[in-house]
Design a protein around this motif. Structure first.
Motif, PDB file in Angstrom:
ATOM      1  N   GLY B 184       0.817  -1.207   0.000  1.00  0.00           N
ATOM      2  CA  GLY B 184       0.000   0.000   0.000  1.00  0.00           C
ATOM      3  C   GLY B 184       0.851   1.257   0.000  1.00  0.00           C
ATOM      4  O   GLY B 184       0.518   2.249  -0.649  1.00  0.00           O
ATOM      5  N   THR B 192      -2.924  -2.050  -4.145  1.00  0.00           N
ATOM      6  CA  THR B 192      -4.008  -2.460  -3.247  1.00  0.00           C
ATOM      7  C   THR B 192      -5.059  -3.280  -3.990  1.00  0.00           C
ATOM      8  O   THR B 192      -5.599  -4.243  -3.448  1.00  0.00           O
ATOM      9  CB  THR B 192      -4.655  -1.223  -2.591  1.00  0.00           C
ATOM     10  OG1 THR B 192      -3.621  -0.421  -2.028  1.00  0.00           O
ATOM     11  CG2 THR B 192      -5.616  -1.623  -1.494  1.00  0.00           C
ATOM     12  N   THR B 203      -5.737  -6.595   2.018  1.00  0.00           N
ATOM     13  CA  THR B 203      -6.381  -5.398   1.478  1.00  0.00           C
ATOM     14  C   THR B 203      -6.569  -4.336   2.557  1.00  0.00           C
ATOM     15  O   THR B 203      -6.372  -3.146   2.306  1.00  0.00           O
ATOM     16  CB  THR B 203      -7.757  -5.753   0.887  1.00  0.00           C
ATOM     17  OG1 THR B 203      -7.641  -6.983   0.180  1.00  0.00           O
ATOM     18  CG2 THR B 203      -8.248  -4.677  -0.042  1.00  0.00           C
ATOM     19  N   SER B 206      -3.230  -2.750   3.277  1.00  0.00           N
ATOM     20  CA  SER B 206      -2.808  -2.010   2.099  1.00  0.00           C
ATOM     21  C   SER B 206      -3.605  -0.704   1.980  1.00  0.00           C
ATOM     22  O   SER B 206      -3.047   0.349   1.656  1.00  0.00           O
ATOM     23  CB  SER B 206      -3.003  -2.892   0.861  1.00  0.00           C
ATOM     24  OG  SER B 206      -2.272  -2.406  -0.206  1.00  0.00           O
ATOM     25  N   SER B 207      -4.907  -0.759   2.289  1.00  0.00           N
ATOM     26  CA  SER B 207      -5.752   0.435   2.199  1.00  0.00           C
ATOM     27  C   SER B 207      -5.331   1.492   3.213  1.00  0.00           C
ATOM     28  O   SER B 207      -5.275   2.683   2.906  1.00  0.00           O
ATOM     29  CB  SER B 207      -7.217   0.087   2.441  1.00  0.00           C
ATOM     30  OG  SER B 207      -7.654  -0.874   1.533  1.00  0.00           O
TER      31      SER B 207
END
Lengths: 123, 233
Positions: B184, B192, B203, B206-207
């Motif tokens: 990310g 992402t 996810t 990463s976000s």
């Protein structure tokens, strides 16, 4: 209600929820500036789910579908590289190499830092 | 009418190519056969061969571009699922991403200015790890070159999306948290999006890295770049 009907209702609910969050994102962006609308929308969705304003169980399937296919949405922007033909011809190799190397450095640095802090026993 | 037909063909060809490569990738278990990268390369090849300019292609696939924003909003779902875990690790996340941003901006700027002796390009490459709209705004603020920033952002995104997990595994960085945050931070929404096919936990991290890195870079990049530019004269 049939399963298909239920599923399409869930999909409709999910897309409406995403679009409403995005619309609020645009509003926040318009008032505050700063982050792009989609990122504000992301935060709005997270908070709405947390405060039970949006039902998480209705979203599951649609989110999975979106994640499976969202890569294709990046293609038009990626093709935009050809607009910069002159720049690429002149500095292309250097730019790609520097970007590649520094991206790997950043990946490794953050990854190692988090990995090590995870393995260290908690005080 | 011809416009509708034309828009339809652009989107149809792009989606079909993407789907075919994705199926092929799954069948051959070949990570390098990235559907995003291959579709981009195919489109460039077709546009060049038939002498179609980019604006024409962009207009015909604008619907895909519109879908990008709701898709990014959808990343909030995994983030919600892992919000409590992330809150507990807030310090590690903030410190590692801030240090990562400082080091990446500095190295990119210094490396570029020593190799090209061009200030604008150095600014652009220093800002390539974050999401496009913010990177472009900061580029303008610091007199960088927006076209180069946009170009470098795509390369940085593809690098992490295609090689990220493999590369991190080489260094035995195998925790989901570390992998998610790293990708990310280095490869923004594009990386992402790739994480979203691996796991929701990847996810989520990463976000959060995508958002945090964008904010921290917008805040600290001007100071770092002005200082380094002053020192390197």
């Amino acid at each position: 209600m049939k399963v298909e009907q239920l599923n399409s209702l869930k999909a409709l609910y999910s897309f409406s929820a995403l679009l409403i969050c995005l619309a609020i994102g645009y509003l926040v962006h318009y008032i505050v500036g700063g982050l792009p609308p989609a990122l504000y929308g992301l935060v709005v969705l997270t908070l709405s789910l947390k405060h039970r304003l949006i039902r998480a169980d209705f979203l599951e399937q649609t989110i999975q579908w979106i994640f499976r296919h969202m890569g294709v949405c990046f293609v038009p922007a990626g093709v935009g590289i050809i607009e910069h033909y002159e720049l690429v011809a002149r500095y292309g190799v250097t730019m790609v190499l520097i970007t590649f190397v520094t991206t790997m450095i950043l990946l490794t640095l953050v990854g190692l830092w988090v990995n090590i802090s995870e393995k260290r026993p908690a005080p | 009418m011809s416009y509708l037909l034309f828009a339809f063909i652009g989107v149809l060809l792009t989606i079909t190519t993407y789907q075919v490569v994705a199926k092929l990738q799954a069948k051959l278990c070949a990570i390098w056969l990235n559907p995003m990268l291959f579709t981009i390369l195919m489109a460039i090849l077709v546009l060049t061969l038939f002498g179609i300019d980019y604006q024409t292609y962009y207009q015909s696939t604008i619907s895909l571009n519109y879908l990008l924003e709701p898709a990014i909003v959808a990343l909030g779902y995994p983030l919600y699922q892992h919000l409590d875990a992330i809150k507990k690790q807030w310090k590690v996340i903030a410190v590692s991403l801030t240090v990562g941003a400082i080091v990446a901006i500095s190295i990119s700027f210094l490396l570029t200015i020593s190799l090209t002796d061009n200030y604008a390009i150095s600014v652009s490459l220093a800002l390539k790890s974050i999401t496009t709209p913010i990177a472009l705004a900061v580029t303008e603020q610091l007199d960088g070159n927006q076209a180069i920033t946009a170009f470098a952002i795509i390369i940085a995104g593809l690098t992490g999306a295609i090689m990220g997990i493999k590369w991190l595994s080489l260094f035995k960085i195998d925790s989901i948290r570390a992998q998610g945050l790293a990708i990310g931070a280095a490869s923004h929404a594009l990386g992402t999006a790739t994480m979203s096919q691996i796991s929701y936990e990847h996810t989520a991290y990463s976000s959060i890295a995508l958002i945090y890195s964008a904010i921290i870079t917008a805040i600290i990049a001007p100071g770092i770049i002005e200082l380094l530019a002053y020192l390197s004269i």
